[in-house]
Design a protein around this motif. Structure first.
Motif, PDB file in Angstrom:
ATOM      1  N   UNK A   9       0.776  -1.236   0.000  1.00  0.00           N
ATOM      2  CA  UNK A   9       0.000   0.000   0.000  1.00  0.00           C
ATOM      3  C   UNK A   9       0.803   1.279   0.000  1.00  0.00           C
ATOM      4  N   UNK A  10       2.125   1.194  -0.017  1.00  0.00           N
ATOM      5  CA  UNK A  10       2.972   2.388  -0.005  1.00  0.00           C
ATOM      6  C   UNK A  10       3.542   2.619  -1.409  1.00  0.00           C
ATOM      7  N   UNK A  11       3.153   3.707  -2.052  1.00  0.00           N
ATOM      8  CA  UNK A  11       3.582   3.957  -3.429  1.00  0.00           C
ATOM      9  C   UNK A  11       4.799   4.879  -3.525  1.00  0.00           C
ATOM     10  N   UNK A  12       5.078   5.646  -2.494  1.00  0.00           N
ATOM     11  CA  UNK A  12       6.151   6.649  -2.574  1.00  0.00           C
ATOM     12  C   UNK A  12       7.541   6.067  -2.818  1.00  0.00           C
ATOM     13  N   UNK A  13       7.943   4.950  -2.165  1.00  0.00           N
ATOM     14  CA  UNK A  13       9.302   4.456  -2.395  1.00  0.00           C
ATOM     15  C   UNK A  13       9.599   4.147  -3.864  1.00  0.00           C
ATOM     16  N   UNK A  14       8.656   3.502  -4.547  1.00  0.00           N
ATOM     17  CA  UNK A  14       8.885   3.180  -5.958  1.00  0.00           C
ATOM     18  C   UNK A  14       8.874   4.450  -6.806  1.00  0.00           C
ATOM     19  N   UNK A  15       7.962   5.349  -6.536  1.00  0.00           N
ATOM     20  CA  UNK A  15       7.912   6.589  -7.310  1.00  0.00           C
ATOM     21  C   UNK A  15       9.205   7.379  -7.129  1.00  0.00           C
ATOM     22  N   UNK A  16       9.677   7.482  -5.904  1.00  0.00           N
ATOM     23  CA  UNK A  16      10.924   8.208  -5.652  1.00  0.00           C
ATOM     24  C   UNK A  16      12.081   7.571  -6.416  1.00  0.00           C
TER      25      UNK A  16
END
Length: 356
Positions: free
Chosen positions: A233-240
């Protein structure tokens, strides 16, 4: 899904878009050789993420049709698959399920195990990690086969939206594709090709394929962890990570574009061939077709017989080309600088990923 760039990544998103635009502008009007080079760079790195690796020389031999190294042949197939997806997205302005299936067919058709299923969504359960015989202990178990078709249709609808930030769309579509895991094999390479296809469809890259996979390869474990975070449910690590990889790859890619654009003049200076000579005629031929046998050279350059061998010997003596088979017959030559730049660009991106 309503997608927004997190506040702490807005600056990184803008930097990535600027870098991608600058690289694409640098490539405007350049030869077909440049587009092929960047596709090959991205495909080789994407293959290495899956532990499919071969030397540059073996890759060149595979480009020439030598089938002795299966990893190198797989890299060539990945190049074809990536080109298929990106070109289709640019031509139609849409991502289509049929294009994804065609790319998978290009990638896997010669695979001894997956070949019979190339271009087909899986009809059985698969999983990542653990035993080959059971999903017990697996790192991740994708959705059951009967859900795959509907999930891919949903993914394609998401990939074709124009109301969400482009790089977030590419990152999340890629992560969702990997989570669906729609094929028995080749999911990673096709899923990363989807990033390039979305960038082309949205008009961020019109002339190039940015070697984002080289950046992900340099942070391979972080990349896999980020995919796991997405499933939690955490999208920020991949986007970063993809924003960083895009920025670094685009900045390094601009340097390669400048270097490659100068090769024809550099080669002409090394060879010192008179205008209209067979050796001079071969320089632009090897720039556009960096791996060729004698028959291909003669067909493309219009040079025949002994003049071909004399010209090739002159280019080889000047270090412009190298013979890569070691055979006395059916020899194949490759443009040395273009092969070397594959490694140079990959190393430059890896170094940039370590600095940030």
């Amino acid at each position: 899904m309503d997608v927004r760039i997190p506040a702490d990544l807005i600056g990184a998103n803008e930097a990535a878009l600027l870098a991608l635009g600058a690289m694409d502008a640098e490539a405007t009007g350049q030869s077909v050789a440049l587009a092929r080079f960047l596709i090959r760079t991205e495909s080789v790195a994407s293959s290495k993420i899956e532990r499919v690796s071969a030397s540059v020389e073996d890759f060149a031999r595979a480009l020439a049709g030598n089938k002795s190294n299966t990893s190198a042949m797989s890299m060539v197939a990945a190049t074809t698959a990536l080109g298929t997806m990106v070109e289709a997205a640019g031509r139609a302005g849409q991502i289509a399920v049929e294009d994804i299936l065609r790319a998978h067919r290009d990638l896997m058709r010669d695979d001894l195990t997956e070949g019979p299923y190339a271009g087909r969504l899986r009809d059985s359960q698969n999983w990542i990690g653990g035993s080959d015989h059971s999903p017990i202990g697996a790192l991740y178990v994708p959705p059951p086969a009967e859900m795959v078709g509907e999930l891919i249709d949903d993914l394609v609808r998401f990939a074709n939206r124009d109301d969400i930030p482009t790089l977030a769309q590419a990152a999340l579509a890629h992560a969702q594709f990997e989570s669906i895991h729609p094929f028995g094999d080749g999911n990673g390479r096709i899923g990363r090709a989807l990033i390039g296809a979305i960038l082309r469809r949205r008009g961020v890259t019109r002339n190039t394929v940015v070697p984002v996979a080289s950046g992900l390869l340099a942070r391979r474990e972080d990349y896999f962890d980020a995919l796991t975070d997405y499933r939690d449910g955490a999208t920020s690590p991949l986007l970063e990570l993809i924003l960083r990889a895009s920025t670094v790859a685009a900045e390094a890619g601009r340097e390669s574009i400048r270097r490659i654009s100068a090769f024809p003049d550099e080669w002409a200076g090394r060879v010192e061939a008179r205008r209209g000579s067979a050796a001079a005629a071969l320089i632009p031929v090897f720039f556009d077709n960096p791996v060729m046998g004698v028959d291909e050279v003669e067909a493309v350059a219009g040079v025949r017989g002994q003049a071909t061998y004399t010209a090739l010997a002159r280019l080889e003596e000047a270090g412009v080309v190298q013979e890569i088979t070691g055979r006395k017959r059916d020899k194949v030559w490759a443009a040395s600088d273009l092969l070397a730049e594959l490694t140079v660009l990959d190393s430059r991106i890896a170094a940039g990923m370590r600095k940030r």
